[in-house]
Scaffold this active site. Structure first.
Site, PDB file in Angstrom:
ATOM      1  N   PRO A 232      50.453  50.780  22.828  1.00 38.52           N
ATOM      2  CA  PRO A 232      51.235  52.016  22.864  1.00 38.52           C
ATOM      3  C   PRO A 232      52.219  52.023  24.027  1.00 38.52           C
ATOM      4  O   PRO A 232      51.897  51.565  25.125  1.00 38.52           O
ATOM      5  CB  PRO A 232      50.166  53.099  23.023  1.00 38.52           C
ATOM      6  CG  PRO A 232      48.928  52.490  22.465  1.00 38.52           C
ATOM      7  CD  PRO A 232      49.014  51.031  22.811  1.00 38.52           C
ATOM      8  N   GLU A 233      53.407  52.539  23.763  1.00 38.50           N
ATOM      9  CA  GLU A 233      54.424  52.658  24.803  1.00 38.50           C
ATOM     10  C   GLU A 233      54.634  54.132  25.124  1.00 38.50           C
ATOM     11  O   GLU A 233      53.854  54.984  24.684  1.00 38.50           O
ATOM     12  CB  GLU A 233      55.703  51.957  24.343  1.00 38.50           C
ATOM     13  CG  GLU A 233      55.474  50.463  24.077  1.00 38.50           C
ATOM     14  CD  GLU A 233      56.730  49.723  23.620  1.00 38.50           C
ATOM     15  OE1 GLU A 233      57.835  50.122  24.005  1.00 38.50           O
ATOM     16  OE2 GLU A 233      56.592  48.732  22.869  1.00 38.50           O
TER      17      GLU A 233
END
Length: 292
Positions: free
Chosen positions: A2-3
């Site tokens: 996840p960013e």
């Protein structure tokens, strides 16, 4: 992994469902999930029990909730890793297969569950920066602010980027320069700003550097609006729902598909044990590094 948009979606869920509640008890079901707690699982549970969770915060890909009451001066910090999920579930919902940590609350309402299939993520109770109203954990104080942070300094970033002696994608992934940008959104920002990933940062003009920053901010804002990017079931928000930005990606994961700007097939190149996706026409290889 996840960013920034995906982690921000989770932070908002924690702000809505968890902040302000008092921890009644903690169950650590897998010690690896709290491996960053020096004194172990029992200490993690003891430090949390009886505390009030404060407003959910984020710095890049890290999440934390300052602790009030007996835990004042500390924060609960979390990193999702490759497959971590922070879910808000009714106590009657059966335990997830990969449930690692459970937080129960004195109001008897929904629990906070940390689920992590690959156990690369984790939780810990850490000392917070002194006199910091956000309760930033000491261990992440060195991480730069991100483009969606209202205190992000655009001019300072542009100057620092152009002063680096590296290439542009390496700089975007440097969390001490700008946080929250990972492989997906780096490729998307570079496509939008028409820059090749191997372009030397020192060769960027101020307008080009500013455009790159604006592109990173725009693409992550767009992703955030639709819940982030989900390629599989591992990334979900606190209610278990996936994001839909994968449908709108212009470069990442689109090898051999036509560029939406010029029609040239998108190309994929091996890069630092990852992949970089780019349009060979819109994002020309730098002349000085034509062999890359």
């Amino acid at each position: 992994m996840p960013e920034l948009p995906e982690v921000e979606v989770v932070r908002r869920g924690l702000a809505n469902w968890v902040a302000g509640r008092t921890v009644a008890g903690v169950d650590v079901l897998h010690p690896r999930a709290v491996r960053r707690q020096p004194a172990g699982a029992a200490d993690f549970a003891a430090r949390l029990t009886g505390t009030v969770l404060g407003p959910a915060q984020r710095r890049g890909k890290y999440l934390w909730l300052p602790l009030a009451g007996s835990g004042a001066g500390f924060s609960l910090i979390g990193h999702l890793g490759m497959s971590g999920q922070l879910l808000v579930q009714d106590p009657s919902v059966p335990d997830e297969t990969h449930l690692r940590v459970r937080l129960r609350f004195t109001d008897g309402g929904r629990e906070l569950r940390f689920v992590d299939q690959r156990t690369f993520g984790g939780l810990a109770v850490e000392e917070a920066e002194p006199d910091d109203p956000e309760g930033t954990p000491v261990s992440i104080a060195h991480i730069a602010r991100d483009p969606l942070d209202r205190r992000f300094d655009d001019a300072a970033f542009v100057a620092a980027l152009r002063a680096r002696r590296t290439t542009v994608k390496r700089a975007l992934l440097d969390q001490t320069l700008i946080s929250g940008v990972g492989n997906i959104y780096a490729d998307e920002a570079l496509w939008r700003s028409r820059l090749h990933y191997d372009r030397p940062t020192a060769s960027l003009t101020r307008p080009q550097a500013a455009l790159l920053l604006a592109s990173a901010r725009d693409v992550m804002t767009a992703a955030l609006a639709v819940g982030g990017t989900s390629f599989d079931s591992l990334y979900v928000n606190v209610n278990g729902e996936s994001g839909y930005f994968s449908r709108d990606l212009d470069a990442y994961g689109r090898e051999a598909e036509p560029c939406r700007r010029c029609g040239t097939p998108i190309r994929r190149a091996a890069w630092m044990n990852r992949s970089s996706y780019f349009c060979p026409r819109c994002q020309r290889v730098p002349r000085a590094r034509s062999g890359s």
